[in-house]
Design an enzyme around this catalytic site. Structure first.
Site, mmCIF file in Angstrom:
data_model
loop_
_atom_site.group_PDB
_atom_site.id
_atom_site.type_symbol
_atom_site.label_atom_id
_atom_site.label_comp_id
_atom_site.label_asym_id
_atom_site.label_seq_id
_atom_site.Cartn_x
_atom_site.Cartn_y
_atom_site.Cartn_z
ATOM 1 N N ILE A 191 15.802 -2.336 0.517
ATOM 2 C CA ILE A 191 16.217 -1.744 -0.758
ATOM 3 C C ILE A 191 15.841 -0.274 -0.857
ATOM 4 O O ILE A 191 16.166 0.384 -1.848
ATOM 5 C CB ILE A 191 15.627 -2.511 -1.959
ATOM 6 C CG1 ILE A 191 14.096 -2.562 -1.869
ATOM 7 C CG2 ILE A 191 16.215 -3.904 -2.051
ATOM 8 C CD1 ILE A 191 13.441 -3.217 -3.079
ATOM 9 N N ASN A 237 13.498 3.325 1.154
ATOM 10 C CA ASN A 237 12.430 3.854 2.001
ATOM 11 C C ASN A 237 11.379 4.494 1.122
ATOM 12 O O ASN A 237 11.699 5.335 0.281
ATOM 13 C CB ASN A 237 12.980 4.878 2.986
ATOM 14 C CG ASN A 237 13.914 4.249 3.996
ATOM 15 O OD1 ASN A 237 13.562 3.260 4.621
ATOM 16 N ND2 ASN A 237 15.101 4.809 4.146
ATOM 17 N N GLY A 238 10.131 4.077 1.308
ATOM 18 C CA GLY A 238 9.033 4.668 0.562
ATOM 19 C C GLY A 238 8.142 5.445 1.498
ATOM 20 O O GLY A 238 8.477 5.661 2.668
ATOM 21 N N PHE A 282 5.700 6.003 4.188
ATOM 22 C CA PHE A 282 5.169 5.291 5.351
ATOM 23 C C PHE A 282 6.008 4.128 5.843
ATOM 24 O O PHE A 282 5.702 3.571 6.879
ATOM 25 C CB PHE A 282 3.743 4.768 5.103
ATOM 26 C CG PHE A 282 2.902 5.662 4.262
ATOM 27 C CD1 PHE A 282 2.570 6.929 4.700
ATOM 28 C CD2 PHE A 282 2.455 5.257 3.027
ATOM 29 C CE1 PHE A 282 1.801 7.760 3.920
ATOM 30 C CE2 PHE A 282 1.681 6.087 2.243
ATOM 31 C CZ PHE A 282 1.355 7.347 2.693
ATOM 32 N N THR A 315 9.628 1.092 5.228
ATOM 33 C CA THR A 315 10.819 0.595 4.541
ATOM 34 C C THR A 315 10.416 -0.471 3.533
ATOM 35 O O THR A 315 9.529 -1.283 3.785
ATOM 36 C CB THR A 315 11.814 0.006 5.556
ATOM 37 O OG1 THR A 315 12.155 1.014 6.514
ATOM 38 C CG2 THR A 315 13.081 -0.470 4.870
ATOM 39 N N LYS A 329 6.636 -3.585 1.209
ATOM 40 C CA LYS A 329 6.672 -2.369 2.018
ATOM 41 C C LYS A 329 6.103 -2.697 3.397
ATOM 42 O O LYS A 329 4.943 -3.079 3.525
ATOM 43 C CB LYS A 329 5.859 -1.260 1.358
ATOM 44 C CG LYS A 329 5.901 0.061 2.125
ATOM 45 C CD LYS A 329 5.021 1.119 1.481
ATOM 46 C CE LYS A 329 5.585 1.585 0.167
ATOM 47 N NZ LYS A 329 4.817 2.734 -0.385
ATOM 48 N N ASP A 347 3.037 13.970 -8.517
ATOM 49 C CA ASP A 347 4.414 13.888 -8.027
ATOM 50 C C ASP A 347 5.307 13.210 -9.058
ATOM 51 O O ASP A 347 6.088 12.307 -8.736
ATOM 52 C CB ASP A 347 4.454 13.130 -6.697
ATOM 53 C CG ASP A 347 5.709 13.450 -5.881
ATOM 54 O OD1 ASP A 347 6.370 14.468 -6.183
ATOM 55 O OD2 ASP A 347 6.024 12.691 -4.952
#
EC number: 2.7.12.2
Length: 363
Positions: free
Chosen positions: A72, A74-75, A77, A79, A95, A194
């Protein structure tokens, strides 16, 4: 992170699956943390169990107990996958992080993100951690599943559907995000660093939650030091050029940019071609201003005041969270009522619609 970040992390962090006594300690970070090999660090994150907030049972699990329903996103570090826990049928986000793809700098960010999520178990509007395992050379971190990011949601509403998010929706998002940021500051003594639409997640119930804590900064007497973190377009003026310490007011600026974007459907600055352009615009130029009748649309004075005050260029005059919570715009939407229920309904519908109709909005 620079060495100062590493020291802050080691001095402040004790990674545990949660504060509940039923969960075992999985990692303590100390002065020897740097010498641990990548696989050892990731293995030490493993709890081997899943614990859901609404369920007192502790579920022992392995990768065989999870049904992969597809990637769903990419974060940091790795997928992120949507998976089903077979024993309970619960849908979760997982993750998967490859050990051989992560170095020391990334380890520090990963440990910081994991620690923040674990410690935020009781925090409002922050994604929840369920557990972790080490499998097939990967660390699998299991978290609360949300449907979509505000970045994708607002772009579909404004650009694809040629519609708008009404002010009740913007108000609900504002309260949820301010509450999450204030919790990080008061309870964990960190700032997010962020804040942007892609780090604000929404689900089908209209719940709004903050995510991505990999670059959170530890505060020393309410100030942070490092300046190499955060998404450049959302950075406050003082974080672009100054070497001075900064505080939560830098996140308040990023919140202002984010809310301007969500309320109007567009980023408040023209595209920059270089860092010099950004410095000339953000540092040397005037801050963005939302007008009550911008773009042939009327914005209420409480909303205009809230966003424009967040975008006060001089940090010394920019408010912190307690002051923001005293503003009319926050107070209106901090109280449960029909407006909030309608806002959550709209957000939930839009979240599911956006999830089911993915569109690449880049460029």
């Amino acid at each position: 992170m620079v060495q100062e970040d590493d020291e802050n992390l080691r001095n402040s962090m004790s990674l545990r699956p949660t504060s509940l006594s039923t969960r075992p300690t999985s990692l303590s970070v100390n002065g020897n943390e740097k010498t641990l090999p990548e696989e050892s660090v990731l293995r030490s994150l493993s709890t081997g169990t899943l614990k859901y907030p609404d369920d007192e049972h502790l579920y022992t699990f392995s990768s065989a107990n999870l049904q992969d329903l597809g990637a769903i996103g990419n974060g940091n570090f790795g997928t992120v996958y949507k998976m089903r826990h077979k024993e309970t049928g619960k849908l979760i986000a997982v993750k998967r992080i490859r050990c051989n793809n992560i170095g020391h700098r990334e380890q520090i960010r990963l440990l910081r993100e994991h620690d923040t999520i674990v410690k935020s178990e009781k925090g409002p509007n922050i994604v929840k951690f369920y557990g972790a395992i080490f499998s097939e050379g990967d660390c699998w971190i299991c978290m609360e599943l949300m449907d979509i990011s505000m970045d994708l949601l607002y772009k579909r509403v404004y650009m694809v559907k040629n519609s708008r998010l009404n002010e009740n929706v913007v108000g609900h998002i504002t309260v949820c995000t301010v509450d999450a940021l204030d919790y990080l500051k008061k309870e964990l003594k960190i700032i997010h660093r962020d804040v942007k639409p892609s780090n604000i997640l929404v689900d089908g119930t209209g719940a709004v939650k903050l995510c991505d804590f990999g670059i959170c900064g530890q505060l020393e007497e309410s100030f942070a030091k490092t300046h190499d973190a955060g998404c450049q377009p959302y950075l406050a003026p003082e974080r672009i050029t100054s070497s001075d310490k900064y505080d939560v007011r830098s996140d308040v600026w990023s919140l202002g940019i984010t809310l301007y974007e969500i309320a109007t459907g567009k980023f408040p600055y023209q595209e920059w071609n270089s860092l010099f352009d950004q410095i000339a615009t953000v540092v040397s130029g005037d801050p963005p201003i939302l007008h009550p009748d911008s773009d042939d649309f009327h914005y209420s004075l409480p909303l205009v005041k809230f966003i424009n005050t967040c975008l006060t260029k001089d940090r010394r005059h920019r408010p912190k969270y307690d002051t923001l919570k005293s503003f009319d715009f926050y107070r209106i939407y901090a109280v449960a009522g029909p407006e909030i229920e309608e806002a959550k309904r709209i957000l939930g519908v839009e979240a599911i619609d956006t999830r089911n109709h993915p569109v690449d909005h880049r460029g």
